[in-house]
Write an enzyme that holds these catalytic residues in place. Structure first.
Site, PDB file in Angstrom:
ATOM      1  N   ALA A  63      53.561  61.691  45.407  1.00 32.61           N
ATOM      2  CA  ALA A  63      54.885  62.085  45.888  1.00 32.61           C
ATOM      3  C   ALA A  63      55.393  63.347  45.197  1.00 32.61           C
ATOM      4  O   ALA A  63      55.875  64.280  45.842  1.00 32.61           O
ATOM      5  CB  ALA A  63      55.874  60.940  45.686  1.00 32.61           C
ATOM      6  N   GLY A  64      55.288  63.377  43.869  1.00 34.19           N
ATOM      7  CA  GLY A  64      55.766  64.545  43.129  1.00 34.19           C
ATOM      8  C   GLY A  64      54.980  65.801  43.456  1.00 34.19           C
ATOM      9  O   GLY A  64      55.554  66.884  43.610  1.00 34.19           O
ATOM     10  N   ASP A  65      53.664  65.670  43.579  1.00 30.54           N
ATOM     11  CA  ASP A  65      52.825  66.823  43.911  1.00 30.54           C
ATOM     12  C   ASP A  65      53.131  67.342  45.312  1.00 30.54           C
ATOM     13  O   ASP A  65      53.155  68.554  45.550  1.00 30.54           O
ATOM     14  CB  ASP A  65      51.345  66.450  43.818  1.00 30.54           C
ATOM     15  CG  ASP A  65      50.916  66.110  42.401  1.00 30.54           C
ATOM     16  OD1 ASP A  65      51.541  66.625  41.460  1.00 30.54           O
ATOM     17  OD2 ASP A  65      49.960  65.321  42.248  1.00 30.54           O
TER      18      ASP A  65
END
Length: 304
Positions: free
Chosen positions: A248-250
């Site tokens: 998700a963060g990437d």
């Protein structure tokens, strides 16, 4: 098209699906085991490419089958891989355990990522890069070299301080955009982060220490942008039912980088990135979960 360079890790993710994350000393049975192309650098490269960016990957892989598979996966998304260095030995791996609530534990084995050096960064990129993405899954001397070189040439860099590690005080003024989650923000600022007010205060401390912009990703609570000069704003997250939060963060960072590098205002780029991350958490795996630009725009249109 503007060139976005991701300088970072390439890993093969070995993902174990479990009912509940194991306790210390506990042995549990997995529900499934799957292999997915991953690594923070490669994931962000894929997210930027699928969001419409022209993307180059700089990193290292080993001389094993995992390395070949990772390069093929990047090339399938149109990412240039001539600057990924083949090395003797193993490719980086990540062992990921995902529970029924989509929470995960990750153990990294650096492999070839740990053998990347500043000399592996070609000089010609400084005349081609519109945006550079960095992460902490490669040796710090490489990141330091890139931050210094990009600063001299006025190239914006998004530094994702993940996994969390100590950052030298001298490095803060070299970072145009620092991206952290709550855990990373606590580790770097030394301040406890329990809510949005804490995140705002801790990000402000990093601005005082020299960072130009701090972007705090807060998962389902959205994201907070704090800039030098006291500009700040909060972007809400889109509500979805998560399946796997692994990339998700990437996805958020890669989508933001592509949109921002194309000339979009920060607030527009953040909303676009939030939509991309929302779609990604509804799917299993790292790169395989990253949506394409058309999907993101359609999702945003549906959600108003």
């Amino acid at each position: 098209m503007t060139n976005v360079f991701s300088i970072g890790s390439l890993n093969m993710d070995v993902v174990y699906q479990v009912s509940a994350l194991p306790k210390p000393g506990e042995t549990i049975q997995s529900l499934s085991r799957k292999l997915f192309p991953g690594g923070k650098g490669a994931n962000q490269a894929v997210a930027a490419a699928r969001s419409g960016g022209s993307v180059w990957m700089i990193g290292a892989v080993g001389d094993d089958s995992y390395g070949e598979a990772l390069l093929s996966a990047l090339q399938a998304d149109g990412i240039r891989t001539e600057t990924v260095h083949p090395t003797e030995g193993d490719t980086g791996t990540a062992f990921i355990t995902v529970d029924a609530h989509a929470e995960n534990h990750i153990v990294l084995a650096a492999g070839a990522n740990g053998r990347l050096s500043p000399s592996d960064i070609p000089e010609w990129i400084w005349g081609e890069a519109a945006m550079i993405m960095l992460q902490n899954e490669i040796p710090w001397p490489v990141n330091w070299h890139v931050l210094e070189s990009a600063r001299k040439r006025g190239i914006p860099v998004i530094m994702n301080a993940a996994p969390a590690m100590h950052i030298e005080e001298e490095a803060f003024p070299l970072i145009p955009i620092l991206v952290v989650n709550e855990t990373e923000l606590e580790a770097i600022s030394g301040q406890r982060v329990r809510d949005l007010a804490d995140a705002r205060a801790a990000a402000g401390m990093l601005i005082v220490r020299g960072v130009n912009n701090v972007l705090v990703t807060l998962g389902s609570q959205g994201s907070l942008w704090v800039a030098h000069g006291e500009e700040e704003f909060w972007t809400p997250a889109f509500r979805v039912e998560p399946v796997d939060t692994t990339a998700a963060g990437d996805t958020f960072i890669g989508a933001f980088a592509a949109e921002y590098a194309s000339g979009a205002p920060v607030q527009q780029a953040l909303r676009f990135a939030s939509a991309a991350a929302a779609i990604a958490v509804t799917r299993e795996g790292a790169q395989i979960s990253v949506p394409r630009r058309e999907e993101i725009l359609h999702f945003m249109e549906q959600r108003g």
